[in-house]
Design a protein around this motif. Structure first.
Motif, PDB file in Angstrom:
ATOM      1  N   VAL A   1       0.875  -1.176   0.000  1.00 60.59           N
ATOM      2  CA  VAL A   1       0.000   0.000   0.000  1.00 60.59           C
ATOM      3  C   VAL A   1       0.914   1.229   0.000  1.00 60.59           C
ATOM      4  O   VAL A   1       1.723   1.398   0.912  1.00 60.59           O
ATOM      5  CB  VAL A   1      -0.932   0.020   1.223  1.00 60.59           C
ATOM      6  CG1 VAL A   1      -1.755   1.300   1.251  1.00 60.59           C
ATOM      7  CG2 VAL A   1      -1.842  -1.189   1.221  1.00 60.59           C
ATOM      8  N   GLY A   2       0.811   2.047  -1.033  1.00 59.76           N
ATOM      9  CA  GLY A   2       1.710   3.191  -1.164  1.00 59.76           C
ATOM     10  C   GLY A   2       1.275   4.368  -0.318  1.00 59.76           C
ATOM     11  O   GLY A   2       0.213   4.350   0.313  1.00 59.76           O
TER      12      GLY A   2
ATOM     13  N   VAL B   1      -5.154   6.581  -3.561  1.00 59.08           N
ATOM     14  CA  VAL B   1      -5.673   6.147  -4.850  1.00 59.08           C
ATOM     15  C   VAL B   1      -7.085   6.684  -5.014  1.00 59.08           C
ATOM     16  O   VAL B   1      -7.988   6.256  -4.317  1.00 59.08           O
ATOM     17  CB  VAL B   1      -5.681   4.613  -4.938  1.00 59.08           C
ATOM     18  CG1 VAL B   1      -6.309   4.159  -6.237  1.00 59.08           C
ATOM     19  CG2 VAL B   1      -4.261   4.078  -4.822  1.00 59.08           C
TER      20      VAL B   1
ATOM     21  N   ILE C   1      -9.290   7.118  -8.165  1.00 58.63           N
ATOM     22  CA  ILE C   1      -9.473   7.031  -9.611  1.00 58.63           C
ATOM     23  C   ILE C   1     -10.944   7.214  -9.943  1.00 58.63           C
ATOM     24  O   ILE C   1     -11.801   6.562  -9.346  1.00 58.63           O
ATOM     25  CB  ILE C   1      -8.979   5.666 -10.125  1.00 58.63           C
ATOM     26  CG1 ILE C   1      -7.470   5.582  -9.919  1.00 58.63           C
ATOM     27  CG2 ILE C   1      -9.313   5.455 -11.580  1.00 58.63           C
ATOM     28  CD1 ILE C   1      -7.012   4.320  -9.342  1.00 58.63           C
ATOM     29  N   PRO C   2     -11.259   8.123 -10.861  1.00 59.15           N
ATOM     30  CA  PRO C   2     -12.660   8.341 -11.182  1.00 59.15           C
ATOM     31  C   PRO C   2     -13.316   7.054 -11.691  1.00 59.15           C
ATOM     32  O   PRO C   2     -12.693   6.298 -12.438  1.00 59.15           O
ATOM     33  CB  PRO C   2     -12.619   9.403 -12.276  1.00 59.15           C
ATOM     34  CG  PRO C   2     -11.193   9.560 -12.673  1.00 59.15           C
ATOM     35  CD  PRO C   2     -10.366   9.017 -11.593  1.00 59.15           C
TER      36      PRO C   2
ATOM     37  N   LEU D   1     -13.885   4.280 -10.357  1.00 60.41           N
ATOM     38  CA  LEU D   1     -13.489   2.981  -9.820  1.00 60.41           C
ATOM     39  C   LEU D   1     -14.213   2.793  -8.489  1.00 60.41           C
ATOM     40  O   LEU D   1     -14.024   3.570  -7.564  1.00 60.41           O
ATOM     41  CB  LEU D   1     -11.975   2.932  -9.615  1.00 60.41           C
ATOM     42  CG  LEU D   1     -11.379   1.568  -9.260  1.00 60.41           C
ATOM     43  CD1 LEU D   1     -11.530   0.602 -10.421  1.00 60.41           C
ATOM     44  CD2 LEU D   1      -9.919   1.688  -8.880  1.00 60.41           C
TER      45      LEU D   1
ATOM     46  N   TYR E   1     -12.093  -1.915  -6.985  1.00 64.50           N
ATOM     47  CA  TYR E   1     -10.742  -1.648  -6.495  1.00 64.50           C
ATOM     48  C   TYR E   1     -10.218  -2.826  -5.683  1.00 64.50           C
ATOM     49  O   TYR E   1      -9.106  -3.315  -5.907  1.00 64.50           O
ATOM     50  CB  TYR E   1     -10.768  -0.371  -5.654  1.00 64.50           C
ATOM     51  CG  TYR E   1      -9.451   0.024  -5.030  1.00 64.50           C
ATOM     52  CD1 TYR E   1      -8.291   0.079  -5.790  1.00 64.50           C
ATOM     53  CD2 TYR E   1      -9.375   0.356  -3.685  1.00 64.50           C
ATOM     54  CE1 TYR E   1      -7.087   0.460  -5.214  1.00 64.50           C
ATOM     55  CE2 TYR E   1      -8.180   0.740  -3.104  1.00 64.50           C
ATOM     56  CZ  TYR E   1      -7.039   0.788  -3.874  1.00 64.50           C
ATOM     57  OH  TYR E   1      -5.857   1.162  -3.310  1.00 64.50           O
TER      58      TYR E   1
ATOM     59  N   ARG F   1      -7.959  -3.835  -0.204  1.00 64.97           N
ATOM     60  CA  ARG F   1      -7.377  -4.375  -1.433  1.00 64.97           C
ATOM     61  C   ARG F   1      -6.141  -5.216  -1.120  1.00 64.97           C
ATOM     62  O   ARG F   1      -5.956  -6.309  -1.634  1.00 64.97           O
ATOM     63  CB  ARG F   1      -6.988  -3.250  -2.395  1.00 64.97           C
ATOM     64  CG  ARG F   1      -6.558  -3.768  -3.740  1.00 64.97           C
ATOM     65  CD  ARG F   1      -5.705  -2.809  -4.551  1.00 64.97           C
ATOM     66  NE  ARG F   1      -4.525  -2.311  -3.880  1.00 64.97           N
ATOM     67  CZ  ARG F   1      -3.434  -3.021  -3.614  1.00 64.97           C
ATOM     68  NH1 ARG F   1      -3.379  -4.300  -3.949  1.00 64.97           N
ATOM     69  NH2 ARG F   1      -2.410  -2.478  -3.008  1.00 64.97           N
TER      70      ARG F   1
END
Lengths: 234, 333
Positions: A79-80, A84, A86-87, A89, A94, A149
């Motif tokens: 996990v960065g 995140v 994102i339109p 999604l 996800y 996720r």
């Protein structure tokens, strides 16, 4: 189980030396250290984004350098530190992406994938928001979705780069305790880098510290007081 | 069924009907009236002495099939580029891949090298140009981290190609110049009935290959690093994506000339309509909307034909550019 002996990591030059390190399953470990001490570099080296500079790095008794991309994706989830958003999604879409390592060439999800995603969504209390788009969530919820996720990826190891950075105090606390419980329940080794020293001590999370004067990493048992940690690392 | 799946199904049905409607309209709306029987007979039982069948086989069918294929293929290309470069304003035209085709076709047609002056030569040239510029973009994309720089590289490639073309134009004969200029305006009428098999074959093969890209495309919306940590081999994926884009846009550009904005506008329309990041759905959407888009453009061209001639490229820019401006304004408003 992660084992490191004599490990050297960094970009070209050695930034950090790790003499001996073992991270057991079923634990949440916090990685602390100053800015620039090599926390992110350590995490990125473990998941193969940056090549290691020497020593032995093994996950489940396999050397990290010798693991293929697709194998690695079934061993480590990451996990960065950037969010995140994102339109279009949705949370479910996800979280299902975490199942990519297990799908075939055409990427079709099977029953087990939906079950795993559903389970991960429940684990992080997102069931009511599962059809929402990521952009419609709050920062905290979005971070929970990122955790879901990673857990759906069903790997023995999960690495997170400053996962609590965007959150308010209350959410930080809740997230840490959820993460701790989740790692115990699902027998995973979860390593997070963080600056929230007080919370880690309070939640009794195992701590690894980077001593930036000697460029070394040390493991501290649970219950080490904040004062000692502060003296050692900052 | 979840609401998202239902939304997709409903729209897919509407769009499929729209596509068929547009195809029908494009076949039968022209000023010369042709019946459905003539359409069937012109394919299976062709009699070149029958004017209706002749019109059908020589003009209507090729241009309708061309419009359908070009529209859907260019839209799919646009979607691939947009996800690969993580930028909603990417497309084969913006990234300079079409410029590569234009450059090579210009070299072929303006320098009078007769080896290339047949249909297959032009297709080969357009294809090679697309591949070459695609590879340049690809190599740049490995070295450049930010997508905006990559778009700038694409624009620069485009203007370099433009410079060479202008120089060639200055020295070309009037006849060559006219042929090339007509090509750049784009046309759906240059495909012959016997070429349709080849055209259809290449495009449907490339489109079918896209099915293998769905998984990496879906993962790639998270960014390249994350996709790679999900087990996606980024190098293979990049290579295959650029290759498919070059094949699709190279073939289309060869047959129809450079057609602008379809590849840019349609994927964005599909995303807005379906509200999903699932690339299987988006591919279906791009195929259906893209096909309808160019078929409708062609219907418009046919309707206006008795009064004045509108090149297809002018029409797509005229419709596409405002859509893009709207998208940009909406995004940064």
């Amino acid at each position: 189980m992660i084992k490191i002996t004599d490990g050297k990591i960094g970009y070209k030059e050695t930034l950090l030396y790790i003499g001996q390190l073992e991270i057991a399953v079923g634990t949440l470990t916090a990685l602390i250290g100053k800015n620039g001490s090599g926390k992110s570099t350590f995490l990125k080296s473990l998941c193969g984004v940056i090549p290691t500079l020497g020593g032995n790095f093994t996950i489940e008794n396999k050397a990290i350098g010798s693991i293929t991309e697709s194998e690695l994706s079934r061993m480590i989830a990451f996990v960065g530190s950037t969010q995140v958003a994102i339109p279009y999604l949705s949370v479910t879409e996800y979280v299902l992406l975490g199942r990519s390592p297990y799908t075939g060439l055409l990427g079709r999800y099977h029953h087990t994938d939906f079950v795993a995603a559903e389970g991960a969504i429940e684990l992080f209390n997102l069931s009511e928001k599962k059809d929402r788009g990521l952009t419609e969530l709050s920062d905290g919820e979005r971070q929970l979705a990122a955790f879901a996720r990673a857990f759906a990826q069903d790997t023995p190891v999960i690495l997170m780069d400053e996962p609590t950075a965007f959150l308010d105090y209350g959410n930080k606390r809740t997230l840490l305790s959820i993460l701790k419980k989740a790692s115990q329940l699902s027998h995973k080794s979860v390593i997070i880098s963080t600056h929230d020293l007080d919370l880690c001590v309070e939640e009794e999370i195992g701590i690894m510290g980077i001593d930036s004067r000697q460029n070394q990493m040390k493991h501290y048992p649970q219950g080490t007081t904040k004062e000692i940690l502060l003296k050692e690392f900052f | 069924m979840s609401s998202a799946a239902q939304r997709f199904r409903n729209w897919a049905i509407v769009l499929a009907v729209l596509l068929m409607g547009c195809f029908y309209l494009d076949l039968f709306c022209g000023s010369y009236h042709v019946s459905f029987t003539h359409f069937i007979e012109s394919i299976f039982n062709y009699d070149s002495n029958d004017t209706s069948q002749l019109v059908m086989r020589e003009f209507r069918i090729p241009r309708a099939v061309t419009a359908l294929l070009a529209g859907s293929a260019l839209s799919v290309c646009g979607l691939l580029m947009q996800t690969l470069f993580n930028n909603p304003l990417a497309g084969p035209y913006v990234l300079g891949i079409s410029s590569g085709s234009s450059l090579f076709v210009a070299i072929g047609s303006l320098t009078g090298i007769h080896f290339f002056l047949n249909d297959y030569g032009m297709i080969l040239l357009a294809f090679l140009g697309a591949i070459l510029f695609g590879v340049i973009i690809l190599i740049s994309s490995v070295r450049i981290r930010t997508q905006i720089s990559l778009l700038l590289v694409g624009l620069m490639l485009g203007s370099m190609a433009g410079a060479v073309i202008t120089t060639l134009e200055a020295t070309a004969s009037a006849q060559e110049l006219r042929a090339y200029t007509m090509w750049t305006m784009g046309s759906l009428q240059n495909t012959h009935f016997d070429q349709l098999g080849l055209f259809l074959g290449i495009i449907s093969m490339a489109l079918a290959t896209c099915l293998f890209l769905i998984k990496p495309l879906n993962a790639l919306v998270l960014g390249e690093d994350h996709a790679s940590l999900l087990g996606i081999n980024i190098r293979h994926f990049r290579f295959l994506t650029i290759l498919i884009t070059a094949v699709l846009s190279g073939t289309i550009t060869a047959f129809c000339g450079p057609i602008a904005f379809v590849g840019l506008a349609v994927p964005n329309m599909a995303k807005m309509l379906f509200k999903t990041a699932s690339h299987l759905k988006l591919l279906v959407g791009c195929f259906l909307i893209g096909g309808s888009f160019l078929l409708l453009a062609d219907v418009l061209i046919q309707t206006l034909e008795p009064y004045f001639l509108v090149p297809v490229n002018a029409l797509t820019s005229l419709i596409g550019a405002p859509i893009i401006i709207y998208l940009i304004l909406k995004r940064w408003a």
